[in-house]
Write a protein that holds these residues in place. Structure first.
Motif, PDB file in Angstrom:
ATOM      1  N   PHE A  99       0.834  -1.204   0.000  1.00 41.77           N
ATOM      2  CA  PHE A  99       0.000   0.000   0.000  1.00 41.77           C
ATOM      3  C   PHE A  99       0.872   1.260   0.000  1.00 41.77           C
ATOM      4  O   PHE A  99       0.621   2.215  -0.730  1.00 41.77           O
ATOM      5  CB  PHE A  99      -0.918  -0.033   1.228  1.00 41.77           C
ATOM      6  CG  PHE A  99      -1.817   1.145   1.373  1.00 41.77           C
ATOM      7  CD1 PHE A  99      -2.831   1.395   0.460  1.00 41.77           C
ATOM      8  CD2 PHE A  99      -1.664   2.013   2.451  1.00 41.77           C
ATOM      9  CE1 PHE A  99      -3.670   2.487   0.609  1.00 41.77           C
ATOM     10  CE2 PHE A  99      -2.500   3.098   2.605  1.00 41.77           C
ATOM     11  CZ  PHE A  99      -3.507   3.343   1.686  1.00 41.77           C
ATOM     12  N   ALA A 117       2.697   1.957  -3.484  1.00 40.67           N
ATOM     13  CA  ALA A 117       1.865   2.198  -4.680  1.00 40.67           C
ATOM     14  C   ALA A 117       2.142   3.560  -5.317  1.00 40.67           C
ATOM     15  O   ALA A 117       2.263   3.646  -6.550  1.00 40.67           O
ATOM     16  CB  ALA A 117       0.387   2.038  -4.336  1.00 40.67           C
ATOM     17  N   PRO A 118       2.290   4.654  -4.541  1.00 42.37           N
ATOM     18  CA  PRO A 118       2.612   5.932  -5.195  1.00 42.37           C
ATOM     19  C   PRO A 118       3.927   5.890  -5.970  1.00 42.37           C
ATOM     20  O   PRO A 118       4.041   6.508  -7.031  1.00 42.37           O
ATOM     21  CB  PRO A 118       2.692   6.924  -4.029  1.00 42.37           C
ATOM     22  CG  PRO A 118       1.861   6.333  -2.963  1.00 42.37           C
ATOM     23  CD  PRO A 118       2.046   4.841  -3.105  1.00 42.37           C
ATOM     24  N   ASP A 153      -1.359   7.945  -8.933  1.00 44.62           N
ATOM     25  CA  ASP A 153      -0.307   8.371  -8.007  1.00 44.62           C
ATOM     26  C   ASP A 153      -0.884   9.287  -6.931  1.00 44.62           C
ATOM     27  O   ASP A 153      -0.682   9.063  -5.739  1.00 44.62           O
ATOM     28  CB  ASP A 153       0.808   9.093  -8.779  1.00 44.62           C
ATOM     29  CG  ASP A 153       1.813   9.754  -7.853  1.00 44.62           C
ATOM     30  OD1 ASP A 153       2.232   9.134  -6.855  1.00 44.62           O
ATOM     31  OD2 ASP A 153       2.188  10.910  -8.123  1.00 44.62           O
ATOM     32  N   PHE A 190      -3.248   7.423  -4.463  1.00 45.89           N
ATOM     33  CA  PHE A 190      -2.530   6.660  -3.444  1.00 45.89           C
ATOM     34  C   PHE A 190      -1.714   7.548  -2.516  1.00 45.89           C
ATOM     35  O   PHE A 190      -1.509   7.213  -1.351  1.00 45.89           O
ATOM     36  CB  PHE A 190      -1.680   5.558  -4.086  1.00 45.89           C
ATOM     37  CG  PHE A 190      -2.486   4.335  -4.391  1.00 45.89           C
ATOM     38  CD1 PHE A 190      -2.728   3.382  -3.407  1.00 45.89           C
ATOM     39  CD2 PHE A 190      -3.038   4.152  -5.644  1.00 45.89           C
ATOM     40  CE1 PHE A 190      -3.492   2.261  -3.671  1.00 45.89           C
ATOM     41  CE2 PHE A 190      -3.810   3.037  -5.922  1.00 45.89           C
ATOM     42  CZ  PHE A 190      -4.039   2.094  -4.935  1.00 45.89           C
ATOM     43  N   THR A 211      -2.247   7.165   1.385  1.00 46.40           N
ATOM     44  CA  THR A 211      -1.114   6.907   2.278  1.00 46.40           C
ATOM     45  C   THR A 211      -0.896   8.077   3.232  1.00 46.40           C
ATOM     46  O   THR A 211      -0.544   7.871   4.392  1.00 46.40           O
ATOM     47  CB  THR A 211       0.187   6.611   1.501  1.00 46.40           C
ATOM     48  OG1 THR A 211       0.460   7.673   0.600  1.00 46.40           O
ATOM     49  CG2 THR A 211       0.092   5.296   0.763  1.00 46.40           C
TER      50      THR A 211
END
Length: 189
Positions: free
Chosen positions: A77, A80-81, A122, A125, A129
């Motif tokens: 998680f 992901a970015p 991007d 996420f 986050t």
């Protein structure tokens, strides 16, 4: 090595490959400048991509401090970015210059759906986050106003996928650039 050092090293590959690809493609275009019809907007997005990579790298250091990233699902998680900023970076600039030449404006609008799908993922996420991993560590009381800013930028970027208006693209690029510039100025390391 500690867990955080392993994790930041792994993410550094994505960031490093993104920077290398960005500058390799840019140098290739400069070397063959006689074949390139330049346009300022794709070049502006190259600067924005570079800024996003740098800001993301610093954010990852903060994210990996969170205990959630000890678990595989939390780590996936959290990274992901990095995956999506890398995908955005490698799609925002062409890798090959055809024999007949390259029109940067045409390339930009031909690939806008791909480019801005990656950028919107991007940002999506990054928002998630930030909200679930980074923000709880700092107990920020101004979470709602920050979330409104992040979501507004996300909506503007999603619009880039569907809208082919040069003025809209220029406006959103300017907003994103200013947002990232403020993050670079005020982000603590």
């Amino acid at each position: 090595m500690e867990r955080i050092e392993y994790q930041i090293t792994f993410v550094s590959f994505f960031i490093g490959l993104g920077v290398a690809d960005l500058f390799t493609s840019l140098v290739r275009m400069i070397k063959e400048k006689h074949k390139v019809q330049w346009h300022w907007l794709p070049l502006f997005w190259i600067v924005i991509a570079f800024m996003g990579l740098i800001i993301g790298w610093f954010a990852f250091f903060a994210m990996f401090q969170n205990e959630l990233t000890r678990y595989a699902w939390g780590f996936i998680f959290a990274i992901a970015p990095a995956i999506f900023i890398f995908a955005f970076t490698v799609s925002v600039v062409p890798h090959k210059i055809p024999m007949e030449g390259l029109n940067l404006k045409e390339y930009y609008f031909q690939h806008q759906k791909l480019i801005f799908t990656f950028l919107s993922l991007d940002y999506l996420f990054r928002i998630l986050t930030w909200y679930f991993i980074i923000n709880p560590m700092y107990a920020n009381s101004d979470i709602l106003s920050q979330l409104i800013v992040f979501l507004t930028i996300e909506v503007l970027v999603v619009g880039l996928i569907f809208i082919k208006n040069l003025k809209y693209h220029a406006f959103v690029a300017t907003v994103v650039f200013l947002f990232l510039l403020l993050q670079l100025v005020f982000q603590q390391v």
